[in-house]
Design an enzyme around this catalytic site. Structure first.
Site, mmCIF file in Angstrom:
data_model
loop_
_atom_site.group_PDB
_atom_site.id
_atom_site.type_symbol
_atom_site.label_atom_id
_atom_site.label_comp_id
_atom_site.label_asym_id
_atom_site.label_seq_id
_atom_site.Cartn_x
_atom_site.Cartn_y
_atom_site.Cartn_z
ATOM 1 N N ASP A 11 87.998 -9.773 1.277
ATOM 2 C CA ASP A 11 88.717 -11.024 1.045
ATOM 3 C C ASP A 11 89.805 -10.689 0.037
ATOM 4 O O ASP A 11 89.516 -10.360 -1.117
ATOM 5 C CB ASP A 11 87.731 -12.062 0.496
ATOM 6 N N TYR A 228 79.885 -13.652 -10.588
ATOM 7 C CA TYR A 228 80.222 -14.245 -9.299
ATOM 8 C C TYR A 228 81.612 -13.821 -8.842
ATOM 9 O O TYR A 228 82.585 -13.982 -9.551
ATOM 10 C CB TYR A 228 80.188 -15.774 -9.364
ATOM 11 N N LYS A 231 80.829 -14.551 -2.013
ATOM 12 C CA LYS A 231 79.694 -13.977 -1.284
ATOM 13 C C LYS A 231 80.138 -12.713 -0.561
ATOM 14 O O LYS A 231 81.322 -12.453 -0.401
ATOM 15 C CB LYS A 231 79.153 -15.013 -0.289
#
Ligand code: 13P
Ligand code: 13P
Ligand code: MG
Ligand code: MG
Length: 365
Positions: A11, A228, A231
């Protein structure tokens, strides 16, 4: 003919938010890989997306973990990130966790699934790509494809599949691996892979021939970065037909909209919805999680395809069911089991909260 299939993804910027990939980023990636094909490094390639994840599907003869191929992928992500930055896309360069390439993209943020194969007389491969979920999402589908006779009748009636498959399982927390044989070690296998946040199926091998049948990406971004970072949005390559499950047996597990980790802020359980590539646009509560599948026949390493495997109407009912499950799960709001258990949540206010409220906790005695 020895061919290596490499599916490397990252990403590098979302459009809009985390919901899609921008066409200019895809075009830049195409330009980079076309150059590498022109230079003879790649036999062939296909650039696609799954939601906000850029997917580089490549064939070559450099073997697995090739520095040249990984550097090509890394440089492509860097060039794509420049485009993403110029458009101020969301989270430009999100999955590039390091500034400098050091030989292999593993552990640097991108997801990698690679297999070196001897191309069969007819080589059918399916590239699965998922968005808004984590690496363990493949456990249940891979189990069904390669070990469940209620899914794969070939295990029962095809002589070249009857001896079963070997599953390589990774413990992503302890960095260990174990190989288990099905059918006789099915129950042992399920003890592990039924806990997909910790144990992931890395690869599957034919017991008849020893050949690799499937490989997945098992990188866990949050474990790499220690915070974080989105995902994992994993990928998986599966070979089909002849000594492997037929295409229909490979696709069949996705008729269950299985509950996976991911969705909004990587912190929820939600149904995995199989969709056409154009429909990998997770917009509702940043989801529900999506899976896409690009099917190819290989011809001397050339990618004949893709066929958009989930564009088929026979998956309409699963999508409908997934949307109904999404409604049901959403009604739980911030409660488990929609929200992930504390230790699996990617986002948390807990440390701050515990500090702020520390002196308001009193012993129950
Ligand atoms: P093959 O034995 O030719 O792989 O055919 C199996 C099949 O495709 C049935 O669905
Ligand atoms: P991605 O991992 O797809 O970037 O999604 C991140 C997120 O927080 C979605 O809500
Ligand atoms: Mg994103
Ligand atoms: Mg994503």
């Amino acid at each position: 003919m020895h061919i290596t299939l490499s599916l490397i993804k990252a990403d590098i910027g979302g459009y809009v938010g985390h919901s899609e990939s921008h066409p200019n980023v895809l075009a830049k990636a195409d330009e980079c890989l076309a150059r590498a094909k022109g230079d003879g490094l790649l036999i062939d390639y296909h650039v696609t997306k799954c939601g906000d994840d850029l997917q580089l599907i490549m064939t070559h003869q450099q073997g697995e973990d090739s520095e040249k191929i990984h550097k090509l992928a890394w440089d492509t992500f860097i060039e794509g990130t420049e485009v993403a930055k110029s458009l101020k896309l969301y989270g430009a360069g999100q999955d590039l966790l390091s500034d400098a390439f050091s030989g292999n993209v593993k552990g640097m943020g991108p997801g990698v699934a690679e297999m070196e194969i001897e191309e069969r007389v007819s080589e059918t491969v399916i590239m699965f790509m998922a968005d808004k979920t984590s690496a363990g999402a493949w456990n249940l589908p891979l189990y069904k494809m390669f070990a469940d006779p209620f899914n794969t009748i070939g295990l029962v009636i095809a002589p070249n599949m009857h001896s079963g498959f070997t599953f390589e399982v990774h413990d992503v927390k302890e960095h260990k691996k174990i190989s288990l044989n099905t059918p006789e070690e099915m129950y042992d296998l399920l003890s592990f892979i039924g806990a997909p946040s910790r144990y992931t199926v890395k690869a599957v091998y034919s017991r008849e021939t020893g050949e690799i049948a499937a490989v997945s990406s098992t990188q866990r971004l949050a474990l790499i970065a220690g915070r974080y970072v989105g995902k994992d949005d994993p990928v998986c390559i599966v070979r089909a037909q002849a000594q492997f499950p037929a295409v229909g047996e490979v696709m069949e597990p996705f008729t269950l909209p299985l509950l996976v980790e991911g969705w909004m802020r990587g912190s929820h359980h939600g149904p995995l919805m199989p969709v056409a590539i154009a429909d990998s646009t997770p917009t509702r509560f940043d989801g529900p999680p999506r899976v896409t599948a690009a099917g190819f026949q290989l011809s001397g390493g050339k990618l004949i395809g893709p066929r958009d495997m989930f564009a088929d109407k026979s998956f309409d009912a699963v999508r409908e069911q997934a949307n109904q499950i999404a409604d049901y799960m959403r009604r739980h709001g911030p409660f488990e089991p929609h929200r992930l258990p504390l230790e699996e949540m990617e986002y948390t206010t807990m440390p701050e909260l515990m500090e702020k409220l520390a002196d308001r906790f009193v012993d129950l005695d």
